[in-house]
Design an enzyme around this catalytic site. Structure first.
Site, PDB file in Angstrom:
ATOM      1  N   GLY A  11      15.106  40.544  30.785  1.00  0.00           N
ATOM      2  CA  GLY A  11      15.307  40.664  29.334  1.00  0.00           C
ATOM      3  C   GLY A  11      14.299  41.534  28.612  1.00  0.00           C
ATOM      4  O   GLY A  11      14.149  41.433  27.392  1.00  0.00           O
ATOM      5  N   ASN A  13      14.429  44.765  27.991  1.00  0.00           N
ATOM      6  CA  ASN A  13      15.096  45.674  27.040  1.00  0.00           C
ATOM      7  C   ASN A  13      15.554  44.924  25.799  1.00  0.00           C
ATOM      8  O   ASN A  13      15.452  45.440  24.680  1.00  0.00           O
ATOM      9  CB  ASN A  13      16.268  46.400  27.709  1.00  0.00           C
ATOM     10  CG  ASN A  13      15.803  47.618  28.478  1.00  0.00           C
ATOM     11  OD1 ASN A  13      15.415  48.620  27.882  1.00  0.00           O
ATOM     12  ND2 ASN A  13      15.807  47.522  29.799  1.00  0.00           N
ATOM     13  N   ARG A  63      37.634  38.314  36.454  1.00  0.00           N
ATOM     14  CA  ARG A  63      36.897  39.156  35.509  1.00  0.00           C
ATOM     15  C   ARG A  63      37.443  39.037  34.089  1.00  0.00           C
ATOM     16  O   ARG A  63      36.718  38.881  33.120  1.00  0.00           O
ATOM     17  CB  ARG A  63      36.933  40.618  35.974  1.00  0.00           C
ATOM     18  CG  ARG A  63      35.982  41.507  35.204  1.00  0.00           C
ATOM     19  CD  ARG A  63      35.908  42.906  35.768  1.00  0.00           C
ATOM     20  NE  ARG A  63      35.530  42.942  37.160  1.00  0.00           N
ATOM     21  CZ  ARG A  63      34.298  42.746  37.614  1.00  0.00           C
ATOM     22  NH1 ARG A  63      33.321  42.460  36.774  1.00  0.00           N
ATOM     23  NH2 ARG A  63      34.033  42.805  38.899  1.00  0.00           N
ATOM     24  N   MET A  88      24.346  42.386  34.762  1.00  0.00           N
ATOM     25  CA  MET A  88      24.765  42.924  36.048  1.00  0.00           C
ATOM     26  C   MET A  88      26.217  42.575  36.380  1.00  0.00           C
ATOM     27  O   MET A  88      26.495  42.012  37.441  1.00  0.00           O
ATOM     28  CB  MET A  88      23.805  42.453  37.148  1.00  0.00           C
ATOM     29  CG  MET A  88      22.406  43.004  36.967  1.00  0.00           C
ATOM     30  SD  MET A  88      22.401  44.779  36.662  1.00  0.00           S
ATOM     31  CE  MET A  88      20.755  45.225  37.132  1.00  0.00           C
ATOM     32  N   ARG A  89      27.114  42.888  35.442  1.00  0.00           N
ATOM     33  CA  ARG A  89      28.545  42.697  35.691  1.00  0.00           C
ATOM     34  C   ARG A  89      29.300  43.875  35.108  1.00  0.00           C
ATOM     35  O   ARG A  89      28.925  44.409  34.066  1.00  0.00           O
ATOM     36  CB  ARG A  89      29.062  41.431  34.981  1.00  0.00           C
ATOM     37  CG  ARG A  89      28.696  40.120  35.616  1.00  0.00           C
ATOM     38  CD  ARG A  89      29.303  38.987  34.809  1.00  0.00           C
ATOM     39  NE  ARG A  89      30.752  39.067  34.743  1.00  0.00           N
ATOM     40  CZ  ARG A  89      31.572  38.561  35.653  1.00  0.00           C
ATOM     41  NH1 ARG A  89      31.080  37.918  36.689  1.00  0.00           N
ATOM     42  NH2 ARG A  89      32.882  38.672  35.522  1.00  0.00           N
ATOM     43  N   ASN A 105      25.112  50.473  27.057  1.00  0.00           N
ATOM     44  CA  ASN A 105      24.400  50.006  28.259  1.00  0.00           C
ATOM     45  C   ASN A 105      23.180  50.889  28.478  1.00  0.00           C
ATOM     46  O   ASN A 105      23.171  52.047  28.065  1.00  0.00           O
ATOM     47  CB  ASN A 105      25.322  50.101  29.482  1.00  0.00           C
ATOM     48  CG  ASN A 105      24.642  49.588  30.744  1.00  0.00           C
ATOM     49  OD1 ASN A 105      23.925  48.581  30.719  1.00  0.00           O
ATOM     50  ND2 ASN A 105      24.848  50.275  31.871  1.00  0.00           N
ATOM     51  N   HIS A 107      20.751  52.303  31.653  1.00  0.00           N
ATOM     52  CA  HIS A 107      20.744  52.418  33.114  1.00  0.00           C
ATOM     53  C   HIS A 107      19.513  53.221  33.543  1.00  0.00           C
ATOM     54  O   HIS A 107      19.200  54.245  32.934  1.00  0.00           O
ATOM     55  CB  HIS A 107      22.031  53.109  33.588  1.00  0.00           C
ATOM     56  CG  HIS A 107      22.107  53.189  35.077  1.00  0.00           C
ATOM     57  ND1 HIS A 107      22.421  52.101  35.871  1.00  0.00           N
ATOM     58  CD2 HIS A 107      21.864  54.216  35.927  1.00  0.00           C
ATOM     59  CE1 HIS A 107      22.379  52.465  37.134  1.00  0.00           C
ATOM     60  NE2 HIS A 107      22.039  53.744  37.197  1.00  0.00           N
ATOM     61  N   LEU A 142      32.044  51.944  36.317  1.00  0.00           N
ATOM     62  CA  LEU A 142      30.620  51.663  36.518  1.00  0.00           C
ATOM     63  C   LEU A 142      29.742  52.796  35.963  1.00  0.00           C
ATOM     64  O   LEU A 142      29.846  53.929  36.426  1.00  0.00           O
ATOM     65  CB  LEU A 142      30.361  51.467  38.019  1.00  0.00           C
ATOM     66  CG  LEU A 142      28.929  51.147  38.412  1.00  0.00           C
ATOM     67  CD1 LEU A 142      28.501  49.790  37.870  1.00  0.00           C
ATOM     68  CD2 LEU A 142      28.763  51.200  39.928  1.00  0.00           C
ATOM     69  N   GLN A 171      10.213  54.071  29.238  1.00  0.00           N
ATOM     70  CA  GLN A 171      11.133  54.976  28.519  1.00  0.00           C
ATOM     71  C   GLN A 171      12.374  54.230  28.056  1.00  0.00           C
ATOM     72  O   GLN A 171      12.908  54.494  26.976  1.00  0.00           O
ATOM     73  CB  GLN A 171      11.534  56.154  29.418  1.00  0.00           C
ATOM     74  CG  GLN A 171      10.412  57.120  29.680  1.00  0.00           C
ATOM     75  CD  GLN A 171       9.804  57.615  28.384  1.00  0.00           C
ATOM     76  OE1 GLN A 171      10.490  58.134  27.511  1.00  0.00           O
ATOM     77  NE2 GLN A 171       8.503  57.416  28.227  1.00  0.00           N
TER      78      GLN A 171
HETATM   79  C1  GAR Z   1      16.644  47.699  33.518  1.00  0.00           C
HETATM   80  O1  GAR Z   1      15.863  48.583  34.299  1.00  0.00           O
HETATM   81  C2  GAR Z   1      18.020  48.271  33.285  1.00  0.00           C
HETATM   82  O2  GAR Z   1      18.029  49.661  33.094  1.00  0.00           O
HETATM   83  C3  GAR Z   1      18.711  47.907  34.578  1.00  0.00           C
HETATM   84  O3  GAR Z   1      18.278  46.605  34.853  1.00  0.00           O
HETATM   85  C4  GAR Z   1      16.969  46.428  34.316  1.00  0.00           C
HETATM   86  C5  GAR Z   1      16.985  45.222  33.424  1.00  0.00           C
HETATM   87  O4  GAR Z   1      15.695  44.921  32.974  1.00  0.00           O
HETATM   88  N1  GAR Z   1      20.144  47.977  34.450  1.00  0.00           N
HETATM   89  C6  GAR Z   1      20.949  48.416  35.410  1.00  0.00           C
HETATM   90  O5  GAR Z   1      20.567  48.768  36.511  1.00  0.00           O
HETATM   91  C7  GAR Z   1      22.421  48.444  35.014  1.00  0.00           C
HETATM   92  N2  GAR Z   1      23.187  49.193  35.963  1.00  0.00           N
HETATM   93  P1  GAR Z   1      15.471  43.964  31.752  1.00  0.00           P
HETATM   94  O6  GAR Z   1      16.259  42.683  32.043  1.00  0.00           O
HETATM   95  O7  GAR Z   1      13.973  43.717  31.752  1.00  0.00           O
HETATM   96  O8  GAR Z   1      15.941  44.659  30.502  1.00  0.00           O
END
Ligand code: GAR
Length: 203
Positions: A11, A13, A63, A88-89, A105, A107, A142, A171
């Site tokens: 969490g 982000n 889903r 992650m879904r 989103n 990534h 995706l 970043q």
């Molecule tokens: C982050 O690095 C995000 O970019 C990645 O999961 C992490 C979550 O961190 N997301 C993906 O890979 C989506 N395909 P967080 O829970 O600390 O925000």
């Protein structure tokens, strides 16, 4: 603008968005944080900040049935913009249609390179010199929707997955709140795959 944040884990982000709001650099309100996992650390961060949380486990649901629960919960909280933050879904077309051009989103790569899991490891294994992170609109595929902001991060010879991920994450925390603020300010138009961001009005 009322935000709904979907998480599955740490969490950070979500926390970056919440603290940017607290610093009054982002004109939005987090209406609800939803996790598909009851042990997501981000839930505790939300509780500490007094933000409403909801756990919606996905076990045993297909889903679309799961996504209907998500949409119902987001609508109950009158959410206008959905931010996936380590959720992650994959989302169904039903979900995406419920919030047209209103799902973002983040990534950890410069998409379209290295979609899916372990993007930072994929970048290291491939030997790229530059990777980074991407905030993009979400469609039912995706990591594939129109790109709003990217930030580049050099790959160093000494990098491990951990050191590279940490620099990318810094970043991510900078660009995600910024992307949300662009939408709040109504500066964003989508033309096909291109996202146009109007210049800030000069003060
Ligand atoms: C982050 O690095 C995000 O970019 C990645 O999961 C992490 C979550 O961190 N997301 C993906 O890979 C989506 N395909 P967080 O829970 O600390 O925000």
């Amino acid at each position: 603008m009322r935000l709904g944040i979907l998480i599955s884990g740490r969490g950070s982000n979500f926390e970056a968005i919440a603290s940017t709001i607290a610093r009054r650099r982002l004109d939005a309100e987090i209406a609800i944080v939803i996790s598909n996992r009851s042990n997501a650390a981000g839930l505790e961060i939300a509780r500490e900040r007094g933000i409403p949380v909801r756990v919606i486990p996905s076990q045993g649901l297909d889903r679309e049935a799961y996504d209907r629960l998500l949409v119902d919960e987001l609508r109950t909280h009158e959410v206008e913009l959905v931010c996936l933050a380590g959720f992650m879904r994959l989302l169904s077309a039903h979900f995406v249609r419920a919030f047209p051009d209103r799902v973002l989103n983040i990534h950890p790569s410069l998409l379209p390179a290295f979609p899916g899991l372990d993007a930072q490891r994929q970048a290291l294994d491939h030997g790229v010199r530059i990777t980074g992170c991407t905030v993009h609109f979400v469609d039912e595929f995706l990591d594939s929707g129109p790109i709003l902001i990217q930030s580049a991060v050099p790959v160093l010879d000494t990098d491990t997955v951990e050191t590279l991920s940490a620099r990318i994450l810094a970043q991510e925390h900078a660009i995600y709140p910024k992307a949300v603020q662009y939408l709040v300010e109504g500066r964003v138009t989508i033309e096909g795959r291109r996202v146009l961001i109007r210049e800030d009005e000069p003060q």
